[in-house]
Design a protein around this motif. Structure first.
Motif, short mmCIF file in Angstrom:
data_model
loop_
_atom_site.label_atom_id
_atom_site.label_comp_id
_atom_site.label_asym_id
_atom_site.label_seq_id
_atom_site.Cartn_x
_atom_site.Cartn_y
_atom_site.Cartn_z
N LEU A 28 1.10 -1.32 -0.07
CA LEU A 28 0.25 0.17 -0.64
C LEU A 28 0.87 0.81 0.04
CD1 LEU A 28 -2.58 -1.17 2.52
CD2 LEU A 28 -2.79 -1.39 0.10
N ARG A 29 1.20 2.08 -1.14
CA ARG A 29 1.56 2.80 -1.18
C ARG A 29 1.03 4.09 -1.67
NH1 ARG A 29 2.85 4.17 -6.15
NH2 ARG A 29 3.58 2.12 -6.95
N ASN A 30 1.76 5.69 -1.82
CA ASN A 30 1.11 6.78 -2.46
C ASN A 30 0.78 6.15 -3.90
OD1 ASN A 30 2.53 7.87 -0.02
ND2 ASN A 30 1.20 9.65 -0.75
N GLY A 31 -0.24 6.41 -4.51
CA GLY A 31 -0.29 6.96 -6.64
C GLY A 31 -0.05 7.04 -6.64
N MET A 32 1.53 7.51 -7.40
CA MET A 32 2.32 8.30 -8.39
C MET A 32 2.07 8.78 -9.62
SD MET A 32 5.79 7.36 -6.72
CE MET A 32 4.88 5.22 -6.97
N GLU A 33 2.76 10.12 -10.03
CA GLU A 33 2.43 9.81 -11.37
C GLU A 33 2.40 9.06 -12.41
OE1 GLU A 33 3.67 13.99 -12.77
OE2 GLU A 33 4.79 14.66 -10.76
N PRO A 56 -17.61 3.11 -15.49
CA PRO A 56 -16.43 3.12 -16.04
C PRO A 56 -17.00 4.48 -17.64
CG PRO A 56 -16.89 0.95 -15.89
CD PRO A 56 -18.18 1.88 -15.47
N ASP A 57 -18.00 4.41 -18.06
CA ASP A 57 -17.77 5.21 -19.22
C ASP A 57 -18.04 6.76 -18.91
OD1 ASP A 57 -20.66 4.36 -18.31
OD2 ASP A 57 -21.14 5.54 -20.10
N GLU A 58 -18.03 6.85 -17.23
CA GLU A 58 -18.62 8.62 -16.72
C GLU A 58 -16.75 9.08 -16.02
OE1 GLU A 58 -23.39 7.80 -15.04
OE2 GLU A 58 -21.04 6.43 -13.49
N ASN A 59 -15.94 8.24 -16.55
CA ASN A 59 -14.49 8.97 -16.15
C ASN A 59 -14.31 10.15 -16.99
OD1 ASN A 59 -12.22 8.60 -14.96
ND2 ASN A 59 -11.11 7.54 -16.23
N CYS A 60 -13.87 10.96 -16.14
CA CYS A 60 -13.96 12.39 -17.64
C CYS A 60 -11.96 12.44 -17.48
CB CYS A 60 -14.73 13.17 -16.95
SG CYS A 60 -13.93 13.59 -14.97
N PHE A 61 -11.57 11.68 -16.51
CA PHE A 61 -9.85 11.85 -16.65
C PHE A 61 -9.25 11.26 -18.15
CE2 PHE A 61 -8.69 13.02 -12.26
CZ PHE A 61 -9.25 14.37 -12.50
N ASP A 62 -8.20 11.41 -18.58
CA ASP A 62 -7.22 10.94 -19.41
C ASP A 62 -6.01 10.51 -18.54
OD1 ASP A 62 -5.52 13.17 -19.19
OD2 ASP A 62 -6.74 13.87 -21.45
N VAL A 63 -5.28 9.98 -19.10
CA VAL A 63 -3.76 9.33 -18.35
C VAL A 63 -3.69 10.76 -17.82
CG1 VAL A 63 -1.52 8.84 -18.63
CG2 VAL A 63 -3.32 7.83 -20.02
N MET A 64 -3.32 12.03 -18.68
CA MET A 64 -2.10 13.07 -17.98
C MET A 64 -2.83 14.03 -16.79
SD MET A 64 -0.20 13.88 -19.97
CE MET A 64 0.59 15.79 -19.18
N GLN A 65 -4.50 14.02 -17.60
CA GLN A 65 -4.55 14.27 -15.69
C GLN A 65 -5.41 13.24 -14.70
OE1 GLN A 65 -8.91 14.27 -18.08
NE2 GLN A 65 -9.25 16.89 -17.89
N GLU A 66 -4.82 12.35 -14.63
CA GLU A 66 -4.80 11.28 -13.72
C GLU A 66 -3.67 11.61 -13.31
OE1 GLU A 66 -6.07 8.40 -10.94
OE2 GLU A 66 -7.84 9.27 -12.80
N SER A 67 -2.49 11.53 -14.09
CA SER A 67 -1.39 12.18 -13.31
C SER A 67 -0.96 12.69 -12.79
CB SER A 67 -0.64 12.24 -15.16
OG SER A 67 1.30 12.27 -14.22
N GLN A 68 -2.09 14.34 -13.41
CA GLN A 68 -1.87 15.88 -12.53
C GLN A 68 -2.60 15.72 -10.89
OE1 GLN A 68 -0.27 18.26 -12.83
NE2 GLN A 68 -0.76 19.43 -11.43
N PHE A 69 -3.78 14.36 -10.86
CA PHE A 69 -4.52 14.25 -10.16
C PHE A 69 -3.12 13.73 -9.12
CE2 PHE A 69 -6.82 10.87 -7.54
CZ PHE A 69 -7.87 11.63 -6.86
#
Length: 181
Positions: free
Chosen positions: A17-22, A46-59
């Motif tokens: 268990l660890r922090n999620g990273m970019e 699943p189809d309601e996810n509005c993040f792409d990989v870049m946005q998830e990375s930033q999150f």
């Protein structure tokens, strides 16, 4: 806020268990799509996810750098099999003592202790961040999760009979739970 712990699952396998990273962004998105498609108990499809990989990375970067919020990933081997996090209810004075909590685990790994460990990790992090109350919403039919949350100390404080509108089953009753830290 930093978190890193290795636990032993009920099947004898180690889970980190660890922090999620970019760099975890794609794997976290893949896990989101998997877990949110495997059960009707989570908030979104699943189809309601509005993040792409870049946005998830930033999150994930923002959560990693935050002193008050966190996103934790559960890894078995090199695979992300679950996620959990805490997020401030708000920054205004009257509500900044409260945080929301959410967790999801891939169905293949249910019953091994990952959800319980992620819940405990989020409780620990919420206390460390100075929150006084941790909150969650859950579908009433999810009896296994309800029992897990009760064991962790959460108490029910209300219900909404039409809290969720499921695409497959119609309205679902939502239970509101809280934990005083």
């Amino acid at each position: 806020m930093q978190y890193n712990q290795v636990i032993l699952l009920k099947n004898g396998v180690e889970c980190c268990l660890r922090n999620g990273m970019e760099s975890d962004a794609q794997a976290v998105l893949d896990n989101f799509h998997l877990t949110h498609g495997e059960t009707d108990y989570l908030l979104t499809y699943p189809d309601e996810n509005c993040f792409d990989v870049m946005q998830e990375s930033q999150f994930l970067k923002e959560k990693l750098e935050s002193e008050h919020e966190i996103e934790i990933v559960a890894l078995v081997g090199n695979a992300i099999v679950g996620t959990a996090g805490i997020e401030a209810v708000g920054k205004k004075y009257k509500i900044r003592h409260r945080a929301e909590f959410g967790v999801s685990v891939a169905k293949e790994f249910w019953g091994l202790g990952i959800g319980r460990a992620l819940t405990a990790a989020c409780i620990e992090c919420a206390k460390a961040a100075g929150y006084i109350q941790l909150e969650l919403n859950m579908v009433a039919g999810n009896t296994r999760a309800f029992a897990m949350y009760q064991k962790a100390g959460f108490v029910e404080y209300g219900r909404n009979p039409k809290g969720f509108h499921s695409r497959s089953t119609g309205f679902q009753e939502v239970i509101y739970m809280r934990l005083e830290l």
